[in-house]
Write a protein that holds these residues in place. Structure first.
Motif, PDB file in Angstrom:
ATOM      1  N   THR A  31       0.853  -1.190   0.000  1.00  0.00           N
ATOM      2  CA  THR A  31       0.000   0.000   0.000  1.00  0.00           C
ATOM      3  C   THR A  31       0.888   1.239   0.000  1.00  0.00           C
ATOM      4  O   THR A  31       1.815   1.346   0.805  1.00  0.00           O
ATOM      5  N   PHE A  33       0.935   5.596  -0.329  1.00  0.00           N
ATOM      6  CA  PHE A  33       0.157   6.817  -0.165  1.00  0.00           C
ATOM      7  C   PHE A  33       0.963   8.021  -0.635  1.00  0.00           C
ATOM      8  O   PHE A  33       2.182   8.068  -0.472  1.00  0.00           O
ATOM      9  N   TYR A  35       0.881  12.081   0.299  1.00  0.00           N
ATOM     10  CA  TYR A  35       0.352  13.141   1.139  1.00  0.00           C
ATOM     11  C   TYR A  35       1.040  14.446   0.762  1.00  0.00           C
ATOM     12  O   TYR A  35       2.180  14.461   0.285  1.00  0.00           O
ATOM     13  N   LEU A  45      -4.249  13.836   2.339  1.00  0.00           N
ATOM     14  CA  LEU A  45      -4.103  12.643   1.508  1.00  0.00           C
ATOM     15  C   LEU A  45      -4.493  12.984   0.077  1.00  0.00           C
ATOM     16  O   LEU A  45      -5.603  13.459  -0.183  1.00  0.00           O
ATOM     17  N   TYR A  48      -4.011   7.003  -2.894  1.00  0.00           N
ATOM     18  CA  TYR A  48      -3.300   5.832  -2.422  1.00  0.00           C
ATOM     19  C   TYR A  48      -3.605   4.601  -3.263  1.00  0.00           C
ATOM     20  O   TYR A  48      -4.656   4.537  -3.932  1.00  0.00           O
ATOM     21  N   ASP A  56      -8.037   5.328  -4.085  1.00  0.00           N
ATOM     22  CA  ASP A  56      -8.688   6.602  -3.767  1.00  0.00           C
ATOM     23  C   ASP A  56      -7.775   7.727  -4.222  1.00  0.00           C
ATOM     24  O   ASP A  56      -6.633   7.811  -3.782  1.00  0.00           O
ATOM     25  N   SER A  58      -9.351  10.911  -4.493  1.00  0.00           N
ATOM     26  CA  SER A  58     -10.308  12.006  -4.368  1.00  0.00           C
ATOM     27  C   SER A  58      -9.691  13.282  -3.821  1.00  0.00           C
ATOM     28  O   SER A  58     -10.247  14.363  -3.983  1.00  0.00           O
ATOM     29  N   PHE A  91       4.823  14.041   0.573  1.00  0.00           N
ATOM     30  CA  PHE A  91       5.322  12.835   1.232  1.00  0.00           C
ATOM     31  C   PHE A  91       4.712  11.590   0.598  1.00  0.00           C
ATOM     32  O   PHE A  91       3.513  11.546   0.290  1.00  0.00           O
ATOM     33  N   ALA A  95       2.957   0.934   3.442  1.00  0.00           N
ATOM     34  CA  ALA A  95       2.513   0.090   4.553  1.00  0.00           C
ATOM     35  C   ALA A  95       2.149  -1.283   4.001  1.00  0.00           C
ATOM     36  O   ALA A  95       1.921  -1.463   2.813  1.00  0.00           O
ATOM     37  N   LEU A 102       2.095   3.148   8.876  1.00  0.00           N
ATOM     38  CA  LEU A 102       2.582   3.853   7.697  1.00  0.00           C
ATOM     39  C   LEU A 102       4.015   4.310   7.944  1.00  0.00           C
ATOM     40  O   LEU A 102       4.325   4.888   8.991  1.00  0.00           O
TER      41      LEU A 102
ATOM     42  N   TYR B  36       1.641  11.079  15.260  1.00  0.00           N
ATOM     43  CA  TYR B  36       2.902  10.997  14.545  1.00  0.00           C
ATOM     44  C   TYR B  36       3.763  12.178  14.965  1.00  0.00           C
ATOM     45  O   TYR B  36       3.268  13.266  15.264  1.00  0.00           O
ATOM     46  N   PHE B  46       5.602   7.207  13.326  1.00  0.00           N
ATOM     47  CA  PHE B  46       4.532   6.777  14.228  1.00  0.00           C
ATOM     48  C   PHE B  46       5.003   6.845  15.676  1.00  0.00           C
ATOM     49  O   PHE B  46       6.120   6.457  16.004  1.00  0.00           O
ATOM     50  N   GLN B  99      -5.915   2.278   7.069  1.00  0.00           N
ATOM     51  CA  GLN B  99      -4.684   2.924   6.650  1.00  0.00           C
ATOM     52  C   GLN B  99      -4.939   4.261   5.964  1.00  0.00           C
ATOM     53  O   GLN B  99      -3.996   4.955   5.629  1.00  0.00           O
ATOM     54  N   LYS B 100      -6.197   4.617   5.757  1.00  0.00           N
ATOM     55  CA  LYS B 100      -6.484   5.904   5.132  1.00  0.00           C
ATOM     56  C   LYS B 100      -6.584   6.924   6.257  1.00  0.00           C
ATOM     57  O   LYS B 100      -7.655   7.191   6.795  1.00  0.00           O
ATOM     58  N   LEU B 101      -5.449   7.467   6.634  1.00  0.00           N
ATOM     59  CA  LEU B 101      -5.385   8.370   7.776  1.00  0.00           C
ATOM     60  C   LEU B 101      -5.752   9.784   7.377  1.00  0.00           C
ATOM     61  O   LEU B 101      -5.298  10.284   6.345  1.00  0.00           O
TER      62      LEU B 101
END
Lengths: 113, 113
Positions: A31, A33, A35, A45, A48, A56, A58, A91, A95, A102, B36, B46, B99-101
């Protein structure tokens, strides 16, 4: 010492230019991401992926931003054309899934003049 | 629409005293919360997490408290040390999308000797 690697660390460009940021996730993480850190919004976000498929996006302005994973070892975030409001630190994080912590890269600082 | 809010952009605390960082959220679907820590020119790392079935989680000098009815969580650091000086981000997720933080804006903590 497994870590997420991002390039470039710093990029200064002029408005209208294309910018590509790259990320190598930790080996075995499925996974990834993207950011963006800004003063006003904190960490937003953008998009990802899981197993290279977008889950996603969005949070990403679709007209100028695109994110891809050409293979399991590379994720890219492209901005075309870039604008001054895109200036931020971007960033990448990776994960394992099922849910795991993460791990973030060191970030790519983008300045668009 | 900021679903996770850290209303204090900065906090200054004397070494040895307690640091308390606060975070509020609006989405009642969140059931997993994390903190974080971020040093300059590095990615966030984390620190500690808590699920909604608990109201407290402790790890050494760090304790996170969750008040679900108030949609509020806080991070306590005691005693504070100079190495704790960093930006702290609160994040929230649902277990379904664990995991979608969603991150807050961050609070810059400075520990004064």
């Amino acid at each position: 010492d497994a870590r997420v690697t991002q390039t470039p660390r710093d990029k200064v460009t002029e408005m209208g230019q294309e910018v590509t940021m790259r990320c190598q996730p930790i080996l075995g993480h499925n996974t990834v991401f993207w950011y963006r850190q800004t003063m006003m919004q904190g960490l937003e976000l953008l998009a990802y992926f899981r197993n290279r498929a977008p889950l996603d996006d969005s949070g990403m302005p679709k007209d100028r931003f695109s994110a891809e994973m050409p293979d399991a070892t590379l994720a890219t975030l492209k901005i075309q054309p870039s604008e001054p409001r895109d200036s931020a630190v971007y960033f990448c994080a990776s994960a394992r899934h099922p849910p795991g912590e993460l791990f973030f890269g060191e970030g790519s600082r983008l300045t668009v003049l | 629409d900021q679903q996770v809010k850290q209303n204090s952009p900065s906090l200054s605390v004397q070494e040895g005293r307690i640091s308390i960082l606060n975070c509020d959220y609006t989405n009642s679907m969140f059931d997993y919360f994390l903190w974080y820590k971020k040093y300059p020119a590095e990615g966030p790392t984390f620190l500690i997490s808590i699920s909604s079935i608990k109201d407290k989680n402790e790890d050494g000098r760090f304790t996170v408290f969750l008040n679900k009815s108030a949609k509020h969580l806080s991070l306590h650091i005691v005693p504070s040390q100079p190495g704790d000086s960093a930006v702290y981000f609160c994040a929230a997720a649902t277990f379904q999308g664990a995991q979608k933080l969603v991150f807050g804006q961050g609070t810059r903590l400075t520990i004064n000797p």
